[in-house]
Design a protein around this motif. Structure first.
Motif, PDB file in Angstrom:
ATOM      1  N   GLY A  68       0.783  -1.244   0.000  1.00  0.00           N
ATOM      2  CA  GLY A  68       0.000   0.000   0.000  1.00  0.00           C
ATOM      3  C   GLY A  68       0.810   1.288   0.000  1.00  0.00           C
ATOM      4  N   GLY A  69       1.902   1.301  -0.751  1.00  0.00           N
ATOM      5  CA  GLY A  69       2.697   2.531  -0.841  1.00  0.00           C
ATOM      6  C   GLY A  69       3.668   2.726   0.314  1.00  0.00           C
ATOM      7  N   TYR A  70       3.711   1.753   1.235  1.00  0.00           N
ATOM      8  CA  TYR A  70       4.623   1.838   2.382  1.00  0.00           C
ATOM      9  C   TYR A  70       6.010   1.241   2.107  1.00  0.00           C
ATOM     10  N   LEU A  75      10.239   5.755   1.045  1.00  0.00           N
ATOM     11  CA  LEU A  75      11.440   6.419   1.549  1.00  0.00           C
ATOM     12  C   LEU A  75      12.346   6.872   0.401  1.00  0.00           C
ATOM     13  N   ALA A  76      12.312   6.137  -0.693  1.00  0.00           N
ATOM     14  CA  ALA A  76      13.183   6.462  -1.824  1.00  0.00           C
ATOM     15  C   ALA A  76      12.891   7.860  -2.367  1.00  0.00           C
ATOM     16  N   SER A  77      11.633   8.290  -2.309  1.00  0.00           N
ATOM     17  CA  SER A  77      11.272   9.579  -2.921  1.00  0.00           C
ATOM     18  C   SER A  77      12.121  10.717  -2.345  1.00  0.00           C
ATOM     19  N   ILE A 141       0.004  -6.313   9.719  1.00  0.00           N
ATOM     20  CA  ILE A 141       0.689  -5.242   8.971  1.00  0.00           C
ATOM     21  C   ILE A 141      -0.333  -4.285   8.339  1.00  0.00           C
ATOM     22  N   ARG A 142      -1.419  -4.852   7.806  1.00  0.00           N
ATOM     23  CA  ARG A 142      -2.484  -4.009   7.214  1.00  0.00           C
ATOM     24  C   ARG A 142      -3.139  -3.141   8.267  1.00  0.00           C
ATOM     25  N   LYS A 143      -3.380  -3.741   9.449  1.00  0.00           N
ATOM     26  CA  LYS A 143      -4.044  -2.987  10.522  1.00  0.00           C
ATOM     27  C   LYS A 143      -3.293  -1.677  10.808  1.00  0.00           C
ATOM     28  N   SER A 148      -3.042   4.382   9.227  1.00  0.00           N
ATOM     29  CA  SER A 148      -2.344   5.667   9.086  1.00  0.00           C
ATOM     30  C   SER A 148      -1.896   5.820   7.636  1.00  0.00           C
ATOM     31  N   PRO A 149      -2.894   5.945   6.717  1.00  0.00           N
ATOM     32  CA  PRO A 149      -2.579   5.929   5.284  1.00  0.00           C
ATOM     33  C   PRO A 149      -1.693   7.095   4.830  1.00  0.00           C
ATOM     34  N   ASN A 150      -1.645   8.175   5.604  1.00  0.00           N
ATOM     35  CA  ASN A 150      -0.799   9.307   5.194  1.00  0.00           C
ATOM     36  C   ASN A 150       0.642   9.155   5.650  1.00  0.00           C
ATOM     37  N   GLY A 151       0.873   8.225   6.562  1.00  0.00           N
ATOM     38  CA  GLY A 151       2.205   8.077   7.144  1.00  0.00           C
ATOM     39  C   GLY A 151       3.290   7.845   6.109  1.00  0.00           C
ATOM     40  N   LYS A 152       2.943   7.123   5.061  1.00  0.00           N
ATOM     41  CA  LYS A 152       3.937   6.783   4.033  1.00  0.00           C
ATOM     42  C   LYS A 152       4.506   8.011   3.328  1.00  0.00           C
ATOM     43  N   LYS A 153       3.787   9.125   3.392  1.00  0.00           N
ATOM     44  CA  LYS A 153       4.299  10.358   2.757  1.00  0.00           C
ATOM     45  C   LYS A 153       5.395  11.011   3.593  1.00  0.00           C
TER      46      LYS A 153
END
Ligand code: OOG
Ligand code: NI
Length: 317
Positions: A68-70, A75-77, A141-143, A148-153
């Motif tokens: 899911g983008g995590y 981090l590479a971005s 891991i999904r839970k 926190s779907p924004n955390g990956k940003k």
């Protein structure tokens, strides 16, 4: 033409400002790491007590959940935005992991700078192949990632702050992951925290610039090295030689109130030999680009185990 020279000067000054911001972020990631991990801190002090000149980092390493983008991209971005280039993919089917490494932009070190102020390090980012895990592990891991779907940003921010982007798990969830993948359990509780920095052994100035000498020196000082597959990991071409300490442990309070000791980070050492085609280049003219580049699956596979229980519970010697 006066326009273009204006643009040039603006371009170069903004590049310098961006570089100092970038180095500050790396420095903050390093501060979190050194505050949590006494072994890497004392190793750096021990090496500096013998070799007080510039100490360079070969690479920095991070772990992620490939879902899911995590995963690696989250981090590479940050590194891509500051001029890094994606290089090779490495696969670890037995561990259900993959990794990608990134080459640094061609900028010179801060004059006299060591560590994050030295030549910019390579970056190694791995990810757990979450869809290959059991359904219970995937659920845990999904839970946390989905809540926190924004955390990956904010992966780089999370690493620099030393704070998870998701909630702390239950101790039973940590144990569930640890039974199936110690990498997964590590990532659940350490998140984007720096997994290790790697000292560039061949760029040291003293006799410690040979990895066998460095390993011997550290073992004499009582530092426990990862012995998986032998302390010294050597690539099939012989050009990349690596070793690492065993990770430190840290006390972690789970959301159910249970406090447990969990594996944290370690420090690595890498010696890159001069490539066969440059054997005749005089030693004073040897640059990093004359040496074995990249990573090695067989070495990395063993280095991952620096945070695994079998290495942590091993007795020294
Ligand atoms: C990374 C292990 C691999 C290397 O240099 O090959 C590695 C990890 O433990 O996350 O660091
Ligand atoms: Ni490494």
């Amino acid at each position: 033409s006066s326009m273009s020279s204006n643009n040039d000067s603006r371009g170069s000054s903004s590049k310098v400002a961006a570089e100092s911001f970038f180095r500050s972020v790396l420095g903050q990631m390093e501060t979190v790491y050194l505050n949590r991990n006494p072994t890497p801190k004392s190793v750096l002090e021990l090496v500096r007590s013998v070799d007080d000149e510039q100490l360079c980092y070969d690479h920095l390493a991070f772990r992620t959940f490939g879902i899911g983008g995590y995963g690696i991209d989250s981090l590479a971005s940050f590194f891509l935005d500051y001029g890094y280039t994606p290089m090779d993919e490495l696969k670890f089917p037995a561990k259900k992991l993959r990794a990608l490494w990134f080459a640094p932009p061609d900028v010179s070190a801060v004059p006299g700078g060591s560590g994050v102020n030295g030549p910019l390090p390579r970056v190694f980012i791995s990810e757990l192949l979450v869809d290959q895990m059991s359904s219970q592990t995937q659920d845990v891991i999904r839970k946390y990632t989905e809540a926190s779907p924004n955390g990956k940003k904010y992966a780089a921010l999370s690493s620099a702050l030393g704070t998870l982007t998701w909630e702390k798990p239950l101790s039973s969830e940590f144990e569930q992951l640890a039974r199936e993948s110690e990498y997964a359990a590590w990532t659940l509780v350490n998140g984007y925290a720096l997994n290790h920095v790697t000292i560039s052994v061949h760029r040291l100035k003293s006799h410690l610039n040979k990895i066998k000498k460095l390993n011997q020196f550290l073992e004499e000082k009582g530092i426990k090295l990862n012995s998986e597959g032998g302390v010294l990991k050597v690539s099939p071409d012989g050009g990349l030689q690596q070793s690492s300490t065993v990770a430190d442990s840290i006390s972690f309070k789970f959301s159910d109130g249970v406090t447990k000791s969990i594996p944290c980070s370690y420090i690595e050492f890498a010696e890159r030999l001069v490539l066969p085609q440059y054997q005749n280049v005089p030693e004073s003219e040897i640059r990093e680009s004359h040496r074995r580049d990249g990573f090695e699956v067989g070495n990395a596979d063993k280095i991952f185990e620096s945070t695994f229980q079998e290495q942590l519970s091993r007795r020294t010697g």
